[in-house]
Design a protein around this motif. Structure first.
Motif: not given
Length: 291
Positions: A182-190, A192-201
């Motif tokens: 779900p895109r919502e998980l990635l949006d929530a991480a963003a 919180d200030g997570a970068s794309p690499m941090r979101t992936l990890r």
């Protein structure tokens, strides 16, 4: 609504229907078991026979006398320990490169959506339609004199690792799984200030273990079973893989030793499948997340 099957519940409840159902089921299971297990059984038992019994016509289904020493002799004479080490080294090196680069490519195509991403994915999938043998000559000429670096990669691990990275099927499997997140998980991480690499990890990879397990098994088995490319790219006998090494030494050993060596070469992948078969099935069928 009642689920439709080949045999209706009313007919299955009758004695004749149950007998017919179980008879057909038993025959189908028996035939498929014989087709898949039969060659494996023949290979293992042939390696336990002596030379005279192996050449006997008609062949014996069960060895008259068991000679487990054939396996030890084949292991030593054919130097399977060195060949096994080489194969494991190439296989897990290819696995490491695929997990890093293929995951990055699939994540970029799925979630970062680069310019011309669909065209790039389409070009990757088109390569699946090209027979592998057609690519042998250009691939060999490439590793013979690597462009830009001007290096000869023959008889080096790179000649196995680099071609294995360009695996369009694994990238497609990974992208398909990442699309289901779900895109919502990635949006929530963003948020919180997570970068794309941090979101992936921290977000994507922990919930992608099933598909990562499938890709890992495909990567290891792909190197393990490959024959033509290692035979061309690794002419040095001390650096050959298990399949190529056994083929090179096949003419100098008895055939029962050869089958014993083939049985030992098949064992690691069989154990790998038996241990991770549930992960393989769950990873291949994974396509969505339940909230």
């Amino acid at each position: 609504m009642t689920t439709r099957t080949l045999i209706s519940p009313a007919r299955l409840s009758r004695p004749r229907g149950r007998i017919l159902y179980w008879t057909v089921l038993f025959l189908v299971v028996a035939v498929f078991t014989l087709v898949f297990i039969g060659p494996l059984y023949w290979m293992v038992t042939s390696g336990l026979k002596d030379t005279e019994e192996f050449a006997r016509i008609p062949p014996t289904l069960v060895p008259d006398a068991v000679h487990p020493g054939n396996y030890g002799e084949a292991w030593q004479v054919m130097e399977l320990s060195q060949l096994l080490f080489n194969t494991l080294y190439y296989a897990f090196g290819a696995l490491a490169f695929q997990l890093v680069l293929d995951v990055a490519a699939a994540y970029s195509l799925s979630k970062l959506r680069p310019v011309l991403g669909k065209a790039i994915l389409g070009a990757m999938l088109v390569t699946l339609m090209i027979p592998a043998t057609v690519l042998v000559v250009p691939q060999y000429l490439t590793v013979l004199d690597l462009p830009v670096f001007e290096r000869n990669l023959l008889n080096t691990p790179w000649v196995i690792w680099l071609p294995s990275v360009t695996n369009a099927f694994n990238i497609f499997l990974l992208k398909r799984f990442f699309d289901s997140i779900p895109r919502e998980l990635l949006d929530a991480a963003a948020i919180d200030g997570a970068s794309p690499m941090r979101t992936l990890r921290s977000v994507v990879l922990p919930i992608s273990r099933p598909i990562l397990g499938v890709v890992s098994i495909f990567a290891v088995v792909g190197v393990w079973k490959d024959f033509l490319w290692p035979m061309l790219a690794l002419p040095d006998p001390g650096k050959q893989t298990l399949n190529v090494g056994i083929y090179s030494l096949a003419s100098g050993v008895p055939e029962n030793w050869l089958l014993a060596a083939l049985a030992m070469a098949s064992l690691p992948t069989l154990i790998l499948f038996l241990i991770f078969q549930r992960n393989i099935m769950s990873g291949l069928t994974a396509g969505g997340l339940k909230g």
